[in-house]
Design a protein around this motif. Structure first.
Motif, PDB file in Angstrom:
ATOM      1  N   SER A  62     -15.112 -30.681 -31.226  1.00 25.15           N
ATOM      2  CA  SER A  62     -15.693 -29.752 -32.199  1.00 25.15           C
ATOM      3  C   SER A  62     -15.894 -30.387 -33.575  1.00 25.15           C
ATOM      4  O   SER A  62     -16.582 -29.806 -34.423  1.00 25.15           O
ATOM      5  N   VAL A  63     -15.314 -31.563 -33.808  1.00 29.41           N
ATOM      6  CA  VAL A  63     -15.415 -32.207 -35.128  1.00 29.41           C
ATOM      7  C   VAL A  63     -16.867 -32.470 -35.541  1.00 29.41           C
ATOM      8  O   VAL A  63     -17.262 -32.134 -36.665  1.00 29.41           O
ATOM      9  N   PRO A  64     -17.719 -33.073 -34.674  1.00 36.58           N
ATOM     10  CA  PRO A  64     -19.113 -33.280 -35.082  1.00 36.58           C
ATOM     11  C   PRO A  64     -19.830 -31.976 -35.424  1.00 36.58           C
ATOM     12  O   PRO A  64     -20.577 -31.913 -36.408  1.00 36.58           O
ATOM     13  N   SER A  65     -19.604 -30.921 -34.612  1.00 34.69           N
ATOM     14  CA  SER A  65     -20.247 -29.637 -34.880  1.00 34.69           C
ATOM     15  C   SER A  65     -19.830 -29.092 -36.241  1.00 34.69           C
ATOM     16  O   SER A  65     -20.672 -28.633 -37.024  1.00 34.69           O
ATOM     17  N   ILE A  66     -18.537 -29.139 -36.505  1.00 33.47           N
ATOM     18  CA  ILE A  66     -18.020 -28.604 -37.769  1.00 33.47           C
ATOM     19  C   ILE A  66     -18.566 -29.398 -38.950  1.00 33.47           C
ATOM     20  O   ILE A  66     -18.986 -28.821 -39.968  1.00 33.47           O
ATOM     21  N   ALA A  67     -18.591 -30.714 -38.820  1.00 32.95           N
ATOM     22  CA  ALA A  67     -19.076 -31.562 -39.921  1.00 32.95           C
ATOM     23  C   ALA A  67     -20.563 -31.312 -40.198  1.00 32.95           C
ATOM     24  O   ALA A  67     -20.972 -31.149 -41.355  1.00 32.95           O
ATOM     25  N   ILE A  68     -21.360 -31.266 -39.146  1.00 30.34           N
ATOM     26  CA  ILE A  68     -22.808 -31.083 -39.307  1.00 30.34           C
ATOM     27  C   ILE A  68     -23.127 -29.704 -39.873  1.00 30.34           C
ATOM     28  O   ILE A  68     -23.953 -29.563 -40.791  1.00 30.34           O
ATOM     29  N   LEU A  69     -22.468 -28.663 -39.336  1.00 32.68           N
ATOM     30  CA  LEU A  69     -22.739 -27.315 -39.814  1.00 32.68           C
ATOM     31  C   LEU A  69     -22.193 -27.090 -41.223  1.00 32.68           C
ATOM     32  O   LEU A  69     -22.760 -26.307 -41.986  1.00 32.68           O
ATOM     33  N   SER A  70     -21.115 -27.778 -41.568  1.00 33.66           N
ATOM     34  CA  SER A  70     -20.545 -27.631 -42.917  1.00 33.66           C
ATOM     35  C   SER A  70     -21.543 -28.096 -43.978  1.00 33.66           C
ATOM     36  O   SER A  70     -21.746 -27.419 -44.997  1.00 33.66           O
ATOM     37  N   VAL A  71     -22.165 -29.253 -43.743  1.00 33.59           N
ATOM     38  CA  VAL A  71     -23.137 -29.747 -44.729  1.00 33.59           C
ATOM     39  C   VAL A  71     -24.397 -28.881 -44.716  1.00 33.59           C
ATOM     40  O   VAL A  71     -25.059 -28.730 -45.756  1.00 33.59           O
ATOM     41  N   PHE A  72     -24.718 -28.291 -43.552  1.00 31.10           N
ATOM     42  CA  PHE A  72     -25.867 -27.383 -43.495  1.00 31.10           C
ATOM     43  C   PHE A  72     -25.586 -26.123 -44.313  1.00 31.10           C
ATOM     44  O   PHE A  72     -26.435 -25.676 -45.100  1.00 31.10           O
ATOM     45  N   PHE A  73     -24.391 -25.544 -44.139  1.00 30.71           N
ATOM     46  CA  PHE A  73     -24.021 -24.353 -44.898  1.00 30.71           C
ATOM     47  C   PHE A  73     -24.007 -24.626 -46.395  1.00 30.71           C
ATOM     48  O   PHE A  73     -24.397 -23.775 -47.207  1.00 30.71           O
TER      49      PHE A  73
END
Length: 299
Positions: A144-155
Protein backbone atom coordinates in the motif's frame (compact mmCIF):
# COMPACT_ATOMS: atom_id res chain seq x y z
CA UNK A 1 4.01 9.79 -19.96
CA UNK A 2 2.23 7.41 -17.63
CA UNK A 3 4.18 4.95 -15.58
CA UNK A 4 3.02 1.35 -15.82
CA UNK A 5 3.21 0.98 -12.07
CA UNK A 6 -0.56 1.11 -12.35
CA UNK A 7 -2.70 -1.10 -14.52
CA UNK A 8 -5.20 1.74 -14.97
CA UNK A 9 -4.52 3.37 -18.28
CA UNK A 10 -2.05 0.72 -19.45
CA UNK A 11 -4.30 -0.05 -22.41
CA UNK A 12 -5.93 3.32 -22.82
CA UNK A 13 -7.84 4.15 -25.99
CA UNK A 14 -7.57 0.83 -27.88
CA UNK A 15 -8.25 1.66 -31.51
CA UNK A 16 -9.37 -1.73 -32.79
CA UNK A 17 -12.25 -3.87 -31.62
CA UNK A 18 -10.28 -7.04 -32.30
CA UNK A 19 -7.75 -6.00 -29.63
CA UNK A 20 -10.54 -5.81 -27.06
CA UNK A 21 -11.87 -9.21 -28.14
CA UNK A 22 -8.40 -10.80 -27.88
CA UNK A 23 -7.97 -9.39 -24.38
CA UNK A 24 -11.38 -10.75 -23.31
CA UNK A 25 -10.47 -14.23 -24.59
CA UNK A 26 -7.11 -14.14 -22.79
CA UNK A 27 -8.70 -12.91 -19.55
CA UNK A 28 -11.26 -15.73 -19.62
CA UNK A 29 -8.57 -18.36 -20.28
CA UNK A 30 -6.21 -17.02 -17.61
CA UNK A 31 -8.99 -16.67 -15.03
CA UNK A 32 -10.09 -20.26 -15.70
CA UNK A 33 -6.52 -21.50 -15.13
CA UNK A 34 -6.15 -19.44 -11.95
CA UNK A 35 -9.52 -20.62 -10.63
CA UNK A 36 -8.48 -24.23 -11.27
CA UNK A 37 -5.33 -23.70 -9.19
CA UNK A 38 -7.23 -21.87 -6.44
CA UNK A 39 -9.87 -24.63 -6.18
CA UNK A 40 -7.06 -27.22 -6.00
CA UNK A 41 -5.59 -25.29 -3.07
CA UNK A 42 -8.96 -25.02 -1.29
CA UNK A 43 -9.72 -28.73 -1.71
CA UNK A 44 -6.33 -29.85 -0.32
CA UNK A 45 -6.34 -29.32 3.45
CA UNK A 46 -2.62 -30.00 3.86
CA UNK A 47 -1.88 -26.84 1.86
CA UNK A 48 -3.74 -24.69 4.40
CA UNK A 49 -1.00 -25.07 7.01
CA UNK A 50 1.98 -24.61 4.68
CA UNK A 51 3.55 -21.16 4.35
CA UNK A 52 4.67 -21.97 0.83
CA UNK A 53 1.18 -22.81 -0.44
CA UNK A 54 -0.57 -20.07 1.55
CA UNK A 55 1.65 -17.48 -0.14
CA UNK A 56 1.07 -19.18 -3.50
CA UNK A 57 -2.70 -18.95 -2.94
CA UNK A 58 -2.33 -15.26 -2.03
CA UNK A 59 -0.54 -14.66 -5.32
CA UNK A 60 -3.25 -16.50 -7.29
CA UNK A 61 -6.07 -14.55 -5.62
CA UNK A 62 -4.27 -11.24 -6.07
CA UNK A 63 -3.58 -11.89 -9.75
CA UNK A 64 -7.16 -13.05 -10.41
CA UNK A 65 -8.59 -9.97 -8.75
CA UNK A 66 -6.23 -7.75 -10.73
CA UNK A 67 -7.17 -9.46 -14.00
CA UNK A 68 -10.88 -8.85 -13.40
CA UNK A 69 -10.52 -5.25 -12.24
CA UNK A 70 -8.06 -4.23 -14.96
CA UNK A 71 -10.32 -5.79 -17.60
CA UNK A 72 -13.34 -3.86 -16.31
CA UNK A 73 -11.31 -0.65 -16.40
CA UNK A 74 -10.15 -1.46 -19.92
CA UNK A 75 -13.75 -1.82 -21.12
CA UNK A 76 -14.86 1.36 -19.36
CA UNK A 77 -11.93 3.26 -20.87
CA UNK A 78 -12.56 1.85 -24.36
CA UNK A 79 -16.22 2.84 -24.14
CA UNK A 80 -15.27 6.25 -22.69
CA UNK A 81 -17.52 5.73 -19.65
CA UNK A 82 -16.81 8.43 -17.02
CA UNK A 83 -16.92 7.89 -13.28
CA UNK A 84 -16.66 10.25 -10.29
CA UNK A 85 -13.05 11.12 -9.48
CA UNK A 86 -13.50 10.03 -5.85
CA UNK A 87 -14.50 6.54 -7.07
CA UNK A 88 -11.56 6.46 -9.48
CA UNK A 89 -9.26 7.26 -6.54
CA UNK A 90 -10.56 4.21 -4.65
CA UNK A 91 -10.18 2.00 -7.72
CA UNK A 92 -6.69 3.35 -8.37
CA UNK A 93 -5.65 2.57 -4.77
CA UNK A 94 -6.95 -1.02 -4.94
CA UNK A 95 -5.45 -1.76 -8.37
CA UNK A 96 -2.03 -0.34 -7.49
CA UNK A 97 -2.12 -2.22 -4.17
CA UNK A 98 -2.70 -5.61 -5.81
CA UNK A 99 -0.32 -4.82 -8.61
CA UNK A 100 2.40 -4.72 -5.95
CA UNK A 101 1.17 -7.69 -3.90
CA UNK A 102 2.37 -10.30 -6.42
CA UNK A 103 6.06 -9.25 -6.70
CA UNK A 104 6.31 -8.72 -2.93
CA UNK A 105 4.71 -12.15 -2.35
CA UNK A 106 7.28 -13.68 -4.70
CA UNK A 107 10.02 -12.09 -2.63
CA UNK A 108 8.43 -13.54 0.53
CA UNK A 109 8.22 -17.00 -1.10
CA UNK A 110 11.92 -16.75 -1.97
CA UNK A 111 12.76 -15.96 1.66
CA UNK A 112 10.63 -18.95 2.73
CA UNK A 113 12.78 -21.20 0.52
CA UNK A 114 15.92 -19.61 1.99
CA UNK A 115 14.72 -20.39 5.54
CA UNK A 116 13.68 -23.95 4.57
CA UNK A 117 17.11 -24.77 3.08
CA UNK A 118 19.55 -22.62 5.02
CA UNK A 119 17.77 -22.63 8.41
CA UNK A 120 15.83 -25.94 8.42
CA UNK A 121 15.69 -26.21 12.22
CA UNK A 122 13.92 -22.84 12.49
CA UNK A 123 11.64 -23.28 9.48
CA UNK A 124 8.68 -24.63 11.46
CA UNK A 125 8.92 -21.70 13.89
CA UNK A 126 9.52 -18.89 11.39
CA UNK A 127 7.11 -20.19 8.72
CA UNK A 128 4.21 -21.34 10.89
CA UNK A 129 0.61 -20.66 9.87
CA UNK A 130 0.40 -17.79 12.37
CA UNK A 131 3.62 -16.24 11.06
CA UNK A 132 2.39 -16.60 7.49
CA UNK A 133 -0.85 -14.76 8.30
CA UNK A 134 1.23 -11.96 9.83
CA UNK A 135 3.42 -12.02 6.73
CA UNK A 136 0.36 -11.65 4.47
CA UNK A 137 -0.73 -8.59 6.47
CA UNK A 138 2.78 -7.13 6.19
CA UNK A 139 2.77 -7.78 2.42
CA UNK A 140 -0.45 -5.78 2.10
CA UNK A 141 0.96 -3.02 4.29
CA UNK A 142 4.13 -2.70 2.20
CA UNK A 143 2.14 -2.96 -1.04
CA UNK A 144 0.00 0.00 0.00
CA UNK A 145 3.02 2.34 0.33
CA UNK A 146 3.14 3.33 -3.39
CA UNK A 147 -0.62 3.98 -3.43
CA UNK A 148 -0.46 6.12 -0.30
CA UNK A 149 2.55 8.09 -1.56
CA UNK A 150 1.08 8.76 -5.01
CA UNK A 151 -2.37 9.71 -3.71
CA UNK A 152 -0.88 11.88 -0.95
CA UNK A 153 0.89 14.13 -3.46
CA UNK A 154 -2.26 14.15 -5.61
CA UNK A 155 -4.40 15.28 -2.65
CA UNK A 156 -1.84 17.95 -1.81
CA UNK A 157 -1.77 19.28 -5.38
CA UNK A 158 -5.36 18.91 -6.65
CA UNK A 159 -8.06 21.51 -6.10
CA UNK A 160 -11.29 20.55 -4.31
CA UNK A 161 -13.26 20.98 -7.56
CA UNK A 162 -11.48 17.97 -9.08
CA UNK A 163 -13.26 15.53 -6.74
CA UNK A 164 -16.68 16.71 -7.98
CA UNK A 165 -15.92 15.97 -11.62
CA UNK A 166 -16.65 12.87 -13.69
CA UNK A 167 -13.75 11.53 -15.79
CA UNK A 168 -12.67 8.41 -17.63
CA UNK A 169 -10.64 6.59 -14.96
CA UNK A 170 -7.01 6.50 -16.01
CA UNK A 171 -3.65 6.89 -14.36
CA UNK A 172 -3.13 10.09 -16.36
CA UNK A 173 -5.63 12.04 -14.23
CA UNK A 174 -3.30 11.66 -11.22
CA UNK A 175 -0.34 13.19 -13.06
CA UNK A 176 -0.76 16.90 -12.37
CA UNK A 177 2.93 17.81 -12.56
CA UNK A 178 5.97 16.12 -14.14
CA UNK A 179 7.49 15.48 -10.70
CA UNK A 180 4.47 13.30 -9.81
CA UNK A 181 5.56 10.91 -12.54
CA UNK A 182 9.17 11.06 -11.33
CA UNK A 183 8.03 10.20 -7.80
CA UNK A 184 6.07 7.19 -8.99
CA UNK A 185 9.01 6.02 -11.06
CA UNK A 186 11.40 6.43 -8.10
CA UNK A 187 9.16 4.38 -5.82
CA UNK A 188 8.87 1.63 -8.43
CA UNK A 189 12.61 1.44 -9.00
CA UNK A 190 13.22 1.33 -5.23
CA UNK A 191 10.95 -1.70 -4.87
CA UNK A 192 12.59 -3.31 -7.89
CA UNK A 193 16.03 -2.81 -6.31
CA UNK A 194 15.02 -4.24 -2.91
CA UNK A 195 13.40 -7.34 -4.41
CA UNK A 196 16.39 -7.97 -6.65
CA UNK A 197 18.62 -7.88 -3.54
CA UNK A 198 16.36 -10.46 -1.84
CA UNK A 199 16.55 -12.79 -4.85
CA UNK A 200 20.34 -12.45 -5.20
CA UNK A 201 20.91 -12.89 -1.44
CA UNK A 202 18.74 -16.04 -1.30
CA UNK A 203 20.36 -17.48 -4.42
CA UNK A 204 23.87 -16.91 -3.01
CA UNK A 205 23.05 -18.47 0.38
CA UNK A 206 21.30 -21.50 -1.12
CA UNK A 207 24.18 -21.96 -3.57
CA UNK A 208 26.60 -22.15 -0.63
CA UNK A 209 24.46 -24.80 1.05
CA UNK A 210 24.17 -26.72 -2.24
CA UNK A 211 27.95 -26.92 -2.58
CA UNK A 212 28.31 -28.24 0.96
CA UNK A 213 25.40 -30.70 0.77
CA UNK A 214 25.58 -34.30 -0.38
CA UNK A 215 23.23 -37.10 -1.44
CA UNK A 216 19.52 -36.45 -0.82
CA UNK A 217 20.26 -33.13 0.88
CA UNK A 218 22.08 -31.95 -2.22
CA UNK A 219 19.17 -32.98 -4.44
CA UNK A 220 16.68 -31.16 -2.22
CA UNK A 221 18.88 -28.07 -2.08
CA UNK A 222 19.25 -27.98 -5.86
CA UNK A 223 15.45 -28.13 -6.18
CA UNK A 224 15.25 -25.16 -3.83
CA UNK A 225 17.84 -23.34 -5.92
CA UNK A 226 15.79 -23.98 -9.06
CA UNK A 227 12.72 -22.63 -7.26
CA UNK A 228 14.56 -19.41 -6.44
CA UNK A 229 15.56 -19.05 -10.10
CA UNK A 230 11.93 -19.57 -11.10
CA UNK A 231 10.86 -16.92 -8.58
CA UNK A 232 13.43 -14.57 -10.11
CA UNK A 233 11.95 -15.21 -13.56
CA UNK A 234 8.41 -14.61 -12.29
CA UNK A 235 9.55 -11.46 -10.53
CA UNK A 236 11.22 -10.25 -13.70
CA UNK A 237 7.99 -10.70 -15.67
CA UNK A 238 6.01 -8.81 -13.03
CA UNK A 239 8.51 -5.97 -12.64
CA UNK A 240 9.54 -5.52 -16.26
CA UNK A 241 6.43 -3.38 -16.68
CA UNK A 242 8.20 -0.82 -14.47
CA UNK A 243 10.58 -0.29 -17.39
CA UNK A 244 7.84 -0.24 -20.01
CA UNK A 245 7.32 3.55 -19.84
CA UNK A 246 10.86 4.09 -21.14
CA UNK A 247 10.21 1.75 -24.10
CA UNK A 248 6.84 3.39 -24.75
CA UNK A 249 8.39 6.87 -24.60
CA UNK A 250 10.93 5.87 -27.25
CA UNK A 251 8.15 4.41 -29.43
CA UNK A 252 6.10 7.60 -29.02
CA UNK A 253 9.00 9.64 -30.38
CA UNK A 254 9.00 7.48 -33.52
CA UNK A 255 5.33 7.02 -34.35
CA UNK A 256 1.97 7.26 -32.55
CA UNK A 257 0.72 4.04 -34.13
CA UNK A 258 3.87 2.20 -33.00
CA UNK A 259 3.34 3.58 -29.50
CA UNK A 260 -0.21 2.14 -29.41
CA UNK A 261 1.05 -1.28 -30.56
CA UNK A 262 3.88 -1.32 -27.99
CA UNK A 263 1.52 -0.35 -25.19
CA UNK A 264 -0.97 -3.03 -26.18
CA UNK A 265 1.78 -5.70 -26.30
CA UNK A 266 3.10 -4.60 -22.89
CA UNK A 267 -0.36 -5.03 -21.39
CA UNK A 268 -0.97 -8.46 -22.90
CA UNK A 269 2.50 -9.90 -22.24
CA UNK A 270 3.59 -8.33 -18.96
CA UNK A 271 0.23 -7.81 -17.25
CA UNK A 272 -2.10 -10.55 -18.49
CA UNK A 273 0.22 -13.41 -19.47
CA UNK A 274 2.80 -12.95 -16.71
CA UNK A 275 0.07 -13.00 -14.05
CA UNK A 276 -1.22 -16.38 -15.13
CA UNK A 277 1.40 -18.43 -16.96
CA UNK A 278 4.06 -18.09 -14.26
CA UNK A 279 1.79 -19.35 -11.43
CA UNK A 280 0.71 -22.21 -13.71
CA UNK A 281 4.35 -23.16 -14.35
CA UNK A 282 5.07 -22.96 -10.63
CA UNK A 283 2.02 -25.11 -9.78
CA UNK A 284 2.88 -27.77 -12.38
CA UNK A 285 6.52 -27.87 -11.32
CA UNK A 286 5.68 -28.47 -7.66
CA UNK A 287 5.24 -32.25 -7.36
CA UNK A 288 2.82 -32.12 -4.42
CA UNK A 289 0.63 -29.46 -5.98
CA UNK A 290 0.72 -31.21 -9.37
CA UNK A 291 -0.52 -34.48 -7.84
CA UNK A 292 -3.33 -32.61 -6.06
CA UNK A 293 -4.21 -30.91 -9.36
CA UNK A 294 -4.36 -34.28 -11.13
CA UNK A 295 -6.66 -35.69 -8.44
CA UNK A 296 -8.95 -32.70 -8.76
CA UNK A 297 -8.98 -32.91 -12.55
CA UNK A 298 -9.81 -36.64 -12.53
CA UNK A 299 -12.63 -36.12 -10.05
Amino acid sequence: MANNTSIIGDLKHPKNDHQIIIVQILVIIFLWINMLLIVTFLKTKSFHTSARYLLFALMLLSDSFLLVLSDILLLLTALRVPMPVWLCIIVFFVVLLYNMVTPITLAAMTLERYVAICMPLRHAELCSTRSTVHCILIIHGISSVPSIAILSVFFASASTNVYKQNMVCSVEIFILYPWHNHLRSTISQFFFFIMCIIIIFSYYKIMKVAKAASGENKKSTLRGLTTVILHAFQLLLCLIQLWSPFIEAAALQIDLRLYAVVRYCNYVIFVLASRCLSPLIYGLRDETFFLALKRFYRS
